[in-house]
Scaffold this motif. Structure first.
Motif, short mmCIF file in Angstrom:
data_model
loop_
_atom_site.label_atom_id
_atom_site.label_comp_id
_atom_site.label_asym_id
_atom_site.label_seq_id
_atom_site.Cartn_x
_atom_site.Cartn_y
_atom_site.Cartn_z
N SER A 22 79.24 64.32 31.26
CA SER A 22 80.17 63.35 31.85
C SER A 22 80.56 63.84 33.24
O SER A 22 80.38 65.01 33.57
N LEU A 24 83.39 64.46 34.33
CA LEU A 24 84.68 65.13 34.36
C LEU A 24 84.68 66.51 35.03
O LEU A 24 85.41 66.73 36.01
N ALA B 50 82.85 61.50 21.73
CA ALA B 50 84.26 61.52 22.16
C ALA B 50 84.39 62.05 23.58
O ALA B 50 85.10 61.48 24.43
N SER B 51 83.66 63.13 23.86
CA SER B 51 83.82 63.70 25.19
C SER B 51 83.20 62.79 26.24
O SER B 51 83.68 62.72 27.38
N LEU B 52 82.13 62.10 25.88
CA LEU B 52 81.55 61.16 26.84
C LEU B 52 82.54 60.03 27.12
O LEU B 52 82.70 59.60 28.27
N GLY B 55 85.21 61.54 29.29
CA GLY B 55 84.74 61.85 30.65
C GLY B 55 84.45 60.60 31.46
O GLY B 55 84.73 60.55 32.66
N TRP B 56 83.85 59.60 30.83
CA TRP B 56 83.40 58.44 31.60
C TRP B 56 84.44 57.33 31.65
O TRP B 56 84.46 56.56 32.60
N PHE B 59 89.03 59.55 31.49
CA PHE B 59 89.30 60.44 32.64
C PHE B 59 89.58 59.67 33.95
O PHE B 59 90.59 59.88 34.60
N LEU B 63 92.85 59.78 36.13
CA LEU B 63 92.76 60.45 37.43
C LEU B 63 93.40 59.61 38.56
O LEU B 63 93.99 60.15 39.48
N ILE B 195 82.46 56.49 38.72
CA ILE B 195 82.91 57.85 38.50
C ILE B 195 81.74 58.83 38.43
O ILE B 195 81.86 60.01 38.69
#
Lengths: 741, 267
Positions: A22, A24, B50-52, B55-56, B59, B63, B195
């Motif tokens: 990702s 991030l 979950a992290s994708l 992150g996408w 986040f 931000l 992003i």
């Protein structure tokens, strides 16, 4: 479903893989690097349209032309004005830091009225109308009681329309007590008046001189117009002009001169007389000039020959006989020799003897009013105001003698004697001064014996300061009516110190006033109008700006366009006919007063038994010691061997230190008859044994946190010593002792 | 009394004893795997997913904060009113510097009095013009303070048009939401709406990579082509470890980096 260790781990691994895939981490890395490179709390100058405004710097009497760079409405940089006759693009440290005096925290932002005791720093804001009417009421009361002469005005200068308005106001009001801050100009003016019969500005044609004898003048330490002097000094280096510096301490000027001659402090006049002795005895003087244009030469010659032979002078000055003779011959044989006096940056007068002796040297080599010599420069005459209307009260008030004694029977030709004022106030009747105005001056810091000055000020019922800054005098005033700073106001600025060509500069607003301040010229006009009657009639102008515009006439447009007017082709007054003395010649002996170039020691305070050492001040271009204090940028340049933290160092010859049992960096108590202070010792081979040197410009108690409380104010340790011939303060030092703290 | 042989035998017996229980454990594990292997993969996928999502999707939402411009502005309308396109308001000053967002001085000619009925114009005149306050516009294209960018070099020199970097701003009828990066304080338009840093058009992003891309593509016409982008530089440094002076980039103006001078763009 039970989440086991393995399940958890694989969730984390999956999470890590997903995070890596990702944006991030990458975005965070990018953002955090931008954040760390541009901390949000770091101020960033605004972007905008760049423009330049030409003006004149009035932070000292040097009056350099400046070009201020602006971005939109904010001044961002001060540069020297190219083509200006004083500085031609050059700039000094203080001038460059001027923006801190505009935007800095030391400014007084609105009119203030004292609420606590004097000096306590308790103020309340008041409106301009209230402030002015309060002053007017007080002035009206004083006048109606028939005591207009008890109002005084201390001004940084007596030239230009602003100072002339002060003077005019006092005259119309009925007081003779307009006072200018002292400087070596006082000595020169008096000398020129007594020897040449003219009231003029001393001008020095340094650009064309080829042999300079400086009696302690800090040529690159702030003397005269500092940037001009610095340019001249550079030109001397390439033109192989000889510079001889005579002073007890190796100043920057001495270090950069061709020869430094250490001299017992206060004996400069003796050396000048010794040089005259050699020149006269060996007939090295300009015989034609002396014969045709000098009066009293033979009487004086006999005295010089009698009293000042090199051996005698050597024993007084501590300079060996050979050096005196060689120096005299070198001076007299040079084609354009020039001798100057005024110790350090020239903000303290010298004794009349000394100034006359130095001027006599110049006369001996025939360089009065000549190329490469000393000129009597006449003031550009552009201020032609209508006659002052005086009513009976004013006329009666003006019958009184000045409080400082200038122009009195004792000191008939001295124009201002401000240092005598505190004593007069102390010793005089109940309230010799009922109201005092101070503008462009900070006497509570710059005057010798600050404690006595403060006591004297405490006896004045009303002290009004026009200072733009919270300086020592403002802090101890009853009312502060803050003036615009020099970058916010119009003002005409006549010929800078020491220049030979007449110059008129126009200081003009670079930015709009940042706070609720008012031009002091406007305030004076409003005060006059408030008083009404003949005082009001004397001020026919609506505002200072209209007064200035009217005064300058055609010059106004020229100055607005060019920034300055200068008579580049100025010639000296013809040396043969320029003397307005009784004899029409250059008078070595003034018959009226009996003044004659000679050496009489100035007796300084303290006796040798209690105070074995001599304390002398020194000046540096890095320490402003006048009504302006060092802004933070300039403070940053002060060396560690001068000021470290809050401790100031006194300079001491290693020999003296050994005798006193002191070592480098040691903390000591410096005591003089006037006060004591804790200082540190700095060993310096460049100072004569037996002396202690302390820099001027430190030890402020007011101003801002970057300056206040650092070091010691030299003026708190010394008192004035009255020159019996002129009344001027001729103190060059004071006796002192050092004890381990 | 033990002999050496005895000792050896003892050891081998001990080893056999220890091996016994181990083997049985292995058997147990194999049995469990058939059920737990799926769980592990599931958890891996869960974590990955979950992290994708974080992150996408989450986040970027965290931000950036959404900020509204102090007043709205209709570019289309104003472009029609003026003669000289963008440069009528976003002009070059006499000294060649670029004025950026217009100040009151430019607006006041027309807007000294209220012209129409737009509430934004009324607010503009009442709050700003009559009070002589500058409008605190939020500038979408404001670069970090360390960046020096000359509009003159690009617009006057390279004859580029505004759209190449700023997009079709002049065709907007209202000002979009200003998304401020909570960490840096700069607009989202610098990194770009995506992003992931992907772009379709030249004006989608304004990062250094994008400067470099254009400078490389137009190498024939441009003086400074050797712009090391942060990403590119990292790769170069790994792949291209060479002694100083032999860099394949050739020698630029800077003695230290052997590249073109950094200070051309970096303050």
């Amino acid at each position: 479903m039970k989440i086991g260790r393995r399940g958890f781990l694989s969730f984390v691994i999956g999470g890590a893989a997903g995070t890596a895939l990702s944006p991030l981490p990458w975005k965070m890395m990018d953002d955090s690097s931008i954040w760390t490179q541009m901390w949000p709390w770091t101020p960033v100058p605004e972007d905008g349209e760049a423009s330049y405004v030409n003006s004149v710097c009035t932070l000292c009497s040097g009056h350099c032309g400046i070009t201020v760079r602006k971005i939109d409405n904010r001044a961002v940089k001060i540069e020297g004005m190219k083509g200006h006759p004083v500085n031609n693009g050059g700039m000094c440290l203080l001038g460059l830091s001027g923006l801190q005096l505009l935007y800095g925290p030391m400014r007084v932002k609105t009119p203030l009225k004292r609420t606590g005791k004097r000096g306590q720093g308790q103020w309340k804001k008041i409106s301009w109308n209230d402030a002015v009417s309060e002053v007017v009421e007080k002035l009206r009361d004083i006048r109606s009681e028939g005591n207009p002469q008890t109002v005084g005005f201390i001004s940084g200068s007596d030239r230009g329309t602003v100072s002339r308005l002060f003077d005019r106001f006092l005259t119309a009001y009925g007081s003779p007590n307009f006072m200018r801050m002292p400087s070596v100009r006082d000595s020169y003016e008096l000398t020129q008046y007594l020897m040449q019969g003219v009231q003029a500005l001393p001008g020095f044609d340094f650009e064309n001189a080829d042999f300079i004898v400086s009696f302690g003048s800090g040529i690159i330490d702030g003397w005269g117009s500092p940037v001009r002097m610095s340019r001249v000094h550079s030109a001397w280096q390439s033109a192989d002009v000889k510079v001889i510096q005579i002073e007890p301490r190796l100043s920057n000027t001495a270090a950069k001169s061709d020869k430094w001659i250490p001299i017992n402090p206060g004996t400069e006049a003796a050396l000048a007389m010794g040089l005259a002795h050699v020149i006269v005895k060996e007939s090295l003087y300009d015989a034609a000039f002396v014969k045709n244009y000098v009066e009293g030469f033979f009487d004086w010659k006999n005295r010089v020959i009698d009293k000042y032979n090199p051996d005698t002078v050597a024993s007084i000055t501590g300079i060996d006989r050979g050096t005196i003779v060689v120096l005299a011959r070198g001076f007299a044989n040079a084609s354009k020799p020039l001798a100057v006096c005024g110790r350090g940056n020239g903000t303290t007068p010298v004794s009349l003897d000394e100034c006359m002796a130095v001027n006599a040297l110049n006369a001996l080599v025939g360089n009065i009013n000549k190329k490469g010599g000393v000129w009597a420069v006449s003031e550009p005459n552009y201020i032609n105001w209508p006659e002052i209307e005086m009513d009976a009260k004013a006329a009666a008030g003006l019958q009184h003698e000045r409080l400082d004694g200038a122009g009195s029977k004792t000191y008939p030709f001295t124009r201002y004697l401000l240092p005598r004022l505190p004593e007069t106030i102390d010793s005089g009747e109940k309230f010799p001064l009922q109201a005092l105005f101070v503008s462009g001056a900070n006497p509570l810091y710059t005057h010798p014996d600050t404690r006595a000055v403060r006591n004297a000020f405490d006896k004045i019922p009303l002290v009004v300061s026009f200072s733009s800054y919270m300086d020592e005098t403002a802090q101890n005033a009853d009312l502060i009516l803050p003036n615009h700073v020099y970058l916010e106001r119009y003002e005409d600025v006549p010929t800078p110190a020491g220049m030979i060509q007449p110059v008129i500069g126009l200081s003009r607003p670079v930015v709009a006033p940042q706070f609720d301040t008012r031009h002091v010229g406007d305030v004076v006009i409003q005060m006059a109008k408030g008083l009404g009657g003949s005082v009001a009639k004397t001020f026919p102008w609506d505002s200072y700006d209209s007064c200035l515009k009217e005064t300058l006439g055609d010059l106004w447009n020229f100055l607005m366009e060019e920034g300055f007017w200068s008579n580049t082709g100025a010639m000296p007054p013809f040396f043969g006919t320029s003397y307005e003395t009784a004899s029409g010649k250059f008078e070595l002996i003034n018959k009226d007063t009996g003044s004659i170039p000679q050496f009489k020691p100035v007796s300084i305070e303290g006796d040798e038994k209690d105070y074995p050492l001599l304390l002398i001040p020194y000046d540096s271009i890095r320490l402003a010691c006048g009504f302006i204090g060092d802004p933070p940028f300039v403070m940053k340049t002060v060396e560690d061997s001068v000021l470290k933290g809050k401790d100031v160092f006194v300079e001491l010859n290693p020999k003296t230190a050994r005798n006193q049992g002191l070592r480098e960096g040691q903390r000591v108590v410096l005591t003089t008859p006037k006060g004591k202070a804790e200082v540190k010792v700095h060993l310096f081979e460049g100072i004569m044994p037996g002396l202690v040197a302390l820099p001027r410009g430190l030890g402020h108690t007011a101003w801002d946190e970057y300056l206040a409380g650092k070091g010691i104010n030299f003026n708190a340790l010394i008192g004035p010593v009255e020159d019996p011939d002129s009344g001027l303060d001729a103190a060059w030092g004071i006796r002192a002792k050092l004890e381990k703290a | 009394m033990h002999t050496l042989d005895d000792h050896a035998k003892d050891i081998s017996e001990d080893a056999a004893d220890e091996a016994g229980p181990d083997l049985s454990l292995e058997m147990n594990l194999k049995e469990q795997d058939t059920g737990a292997g799926g769980t592990i993969i599931l958890f891996f996928i869960l974590g990955l997913f979950a992290s994708l999502v974080v992150g996408w999707i989450i986040f970027p939402k965290l931000l950036y904060s959404n900020k509204k411009q102090p007043i709205d502005f209709n570019h289309v309308f104003h472009v029609e009113e003026v003669d000289n396109g963008c440069e009528s308001c976003h002009f070059f000053r006499a000294d060649g510097t670029f004025s950026g967002a217009p100040k009151l001085a430019q607006c006041i000619d027309c807007h000294e009095e209220i012209q129409g009925i737009s509430p934004d114009e009324i607010k503009f005149v009442e709050e700003y013009v009559s009070k002589e306050r500058e409008v605190p516009w939020l500038i979408y294209s404001r670069q970090p303070d360390c960046v020096f960018f000359s509009h003159a070099a690009h617009i006057k020199g390279a004859q580029m048009d505004c759209v190449t970097c700023h997009g079709h701003m002049g065709e907007s009828e209202s000002l979009k939401v200003y998304e401020e990066n909570r960490i840096t304080g700069y607009s989202r338009d610098i990194w770009g709406k995506s992003i992931g840093g992907f772009k379709k058009n030249t004006w989608d992003r304004m990062k250094m990579d994008d400067c470099a891309e254009c400078h490389r593509e137009n190498a024939a016409n441009i003086e400074i082509t050797d712009i090391p982008t942060p990403t590119q530089r990292l790769i170069d440094h790994i792949v291209n470890l060479v002694p100083p002076g032999t860099s394949t980039f050739g020698k630029g103006g800077s003695v230290q980096t052997e590249r073109d001078p950094c200070f051309a763009c970096h303050k």
